[in-house]
Write a protein that holds these residues in place. Structure first.
Motif, mmCIF file in Angstrom:
data_model
loop_
_atom_site.group_PDB
_atom_site.id
_atom_site.type_symbol
_atom_site.label_atom_id
_atom_site.label_comp_id
_atom_site.label_asym_id
_atom_site.label_seq_id
_atom_site.Cartn_x
_atom_site.Cartn_y
_atom_site.Cartn_z
ATOM 1 N N THR A 477 0.843 -1.193 0.000
ATOM 2 C CA THR A 477 0.000 0.000 0.000
ATOM 3 C C THR A 477 0.879 1.244 0.000
ATOM 4 N N GLN A 478 0.661 2.118 -0.962
ATOM 5 C CA GLN A 478 1.422 3.359 -1.057
ATOM 6 C C GLN A 478 0.641 4.505 -0.415
ATOM 7 N N ASP A 481 -2.249 5.859 -2.297
ATOM 8 C CA ASP A 481 -3.405 4.977 -2.478
ATOM 9 C C ASP A 481 -4.574 5.432 -1.608
ATOM 10 N N LYS A 484 -6.956 7.860 -3.213
ATOM 11 C CA LYS A 484 -7.708 7.389 -4.369
ATOM 12 C C LYS A 484 -9.040 6.745 -3.988
ATOM 13 N N ARG A 485 -9.211 6.473 -2.708
ATOM 14 C CA ARG A 485 -10.457 5.833 -2.281
ATOM 15 C C ARG A 485 -11.579 6.862 -2.239
#
Length: 503
Positions: A477-478, A481, A484-485
């Motif tokens: 997981t970056q 990330d 982006k959710r």
């Protein structure tokens, strides 16, 4: 002047209004005619709320949780009293009595007398030994079992070779292909004169038909649910709905023991279309550890069934290997939150790496702090979680907690090759654990669990190699990330996180 006739709709509406009014009057009349009963019920309800409030004050674990319970008991007693009996009332003095009866406090001394205690490892890891009420036991042979095929083949072969005793304990048992194979093996041994004991958890086995259990009983297998003599809705005493026996344990002839993450169901062999490949880990240990695991089972059996297993008098225990192992049964009967203490200690001792794999990640503040501190002192802290969800609320809460980890420099990975269910920890090149403990409040504080701790370089190397391959099959997981959710997902995850104390 004539009054116009009401239309059909208006007429029906008028009838409904009259009917509702009559109904309301009936309810009021019923209450009015039974004021004494209503008053008595209210007195009982508030008396129970008062008892629960006093108990919460006297046994408080966290100020935040206790304040929430007390406010709810004061303003919403109708809802909160039954919820408190299920989720808040924690009393296992009867289990502690069982532990005392079976001589738990004498086990360290007994291990010394039998010359199976590994004094060096016990000195190196004193907190783990004190939590377990046992020293590290020397002379074991260990076999790492990766995934269901290896685990069930080893367990079933062991059961089929049993000469006099089989202990078989699982959170979930299913009436499917592997469940039938297990039942057949247990029945065959029981019919051959072997003493076979099966202990299951009623919540985990809620879908298991009575016919499955009756078939075992008809073959002279000793069978008990964990709450056999402690029904959930007892009038005198706490409900046990929230406290489950999550242990997965097989012991054969007091010589071999199997512990790990697999339950007895086809999905643990990768036969589920929903989950596909099922990534899990078990371990077989032969030697003194098998005796310690048998004692753990005997405690559970006595508490669950009310019947004591006649354990054999031991004057000598074989040492088929050279590996020290510590057996750590934990649960809500512990005086302190000993499971959490053990894992916090392991995290605090890490200097190079701290690798954790768990299907559920809902850590308490103390565990989070230990992980943050490890990352801040330069430890390679990795947490491997499933990409897929099996329990939506816990999965959402895991996302919220994992996001915080990423923000603090902890590396979070999501397993891509099916569903990940193993419960494994690796600390430097010094310590590894395999067992039933998830990284959540339920495992650390609520459920009955069992963990095996290993310090021999052979097992450490095998666990490290296994986890390295798991990380190859995972996606890290970056930090970007998280952005982006969708906003809706983040709201649901944060909302689920609020339920962390009972997840």
């Amino acid at each position: 002047m004539s009054i116009p006739a009401l239309g059909n709709d208006a007429s029906q509406t008028a009838k409904d209004v009259v009917r509702d009014a009559v109904s309301d009057v009936t309810v009021v009349d019923t209450v009015a005619n039974n004021l004494g009963i209503v008053a008595a019920l209210l007195v009982v309800l508030y008396a129970l709320a008062f008892v629960c409030a006093i108990r919460e004050i006297m046994s408080s674990r966290t100020a935040q949780g206790s304040i929430a319970w007390l406010l709810s008991l004061a303003f919403l007693p109708y809802v909160t009293v039954p919820l408190y009996f299920i989720f808040g009332w924690r009393s296992f003095t009867d289990y502690a009595i069982v532990q005392t009866k079976l001589g738990r406090s004498e086990r360290a001394r007994r291990a010394k007398e039998l010359r199976i205690s590994d004094e060096a490892e016990t000195r190196d890891w004193p907190v783990l030994a004190k939590v377990s009420n046992m020293p590290f036991l020397a002379g074991n042979a260990c076999d790492l079992l990766v995934d269901g095929d290896a685990a069930f083949r080893s367990m079933l072969d062991g059961i089929r070779a049993a000469n006099h005793t089989v202990f078989f304990q699982f959170f979930t048992i299913a009436d499917d292909q592997i469940g039938t194979e297990a039942a057949d093996a247990l029945i065959e041994r029981a019919e051959a004169g072997v003493e076979v004991y099966v202990l299951y958890d009623e919540i985990g086995c809620k879908s298991l038909p009575h016919s499955y259990l009756n078939r075992l009983r008809q073959a002279a297998v000793h069978v008990s649910g964990f709450n056999e003599t402690h029904r959930f809705l007892r009038m005198m005493g706490p409900m046990r709905l929230n406290y489950r026996n999550h242990r997965k344990l097989v012991v054969v002839d007091y010589e071999h023991a199997w512990v790990g993450g697999h339950n007895v169901a086809d999905q643990y062999l990768g036969r589920s279309e929903r989950f596909g490949h099922w990534r899990d880990t078990h371990v077989k240990v032969s030697g003194p550890v098998a005796v310690a695991c048998a004692v753990s089972f005997s405690e559970d059996w006595l508490w669950a069934s009310g019947k004591e297993i006649d354990l054999p008098e031991v004057t000598r225990i074989a040492k088929p290997g050279d590996e020290p192992v510590l057996v750590m049964p934990t649960g809500p009967a512990d005086v302190l939150e000993e499971c959490a203490i053990a894992f916090a200690e392991a995290a605090g001792r890490a200097r190079k790496r701290l690798w954790i794999t768990s299907p559920y990640f809902v850590p308490s503040i103390d565990i989070q702090t230990a992980l943050f501190a490890a990352a801040m002192r330069g430890v390679d802290v990795r947490i491997l979680l499933p990409e897929k969800a099996d329990h939506l609320t816990v999965w959402l809460a895991s996302h919220a907690h994992a996001d915080v980890m990423v923000d603090r420099g902890v590396k979070v990975y999501r397993y891509q090759k099916g569903f990940l269910h193993q419960k494994v920890t690796l600390v430097d090149d010094e310590l590894a654990s395999i067992g039933t403990v998830n990284f959540d409040n339920r495992s650390f504080r609520i459920n009955f669990e069992i963990t095996l701790w290993f310090t021999h370089e052979r097992m450490i190397s095998k666990v490290a190699e296994m986890l390295e391959q798991d990380f190859v099959n995972a996606r890290q997981t970056q930090p970007d990330d998280l952005d982006k959710r969708s906003y809706g997902f983040r709201v649901l995850a944060q909302g689920a996180q609020l339920l962390s104390p009972i997840l």
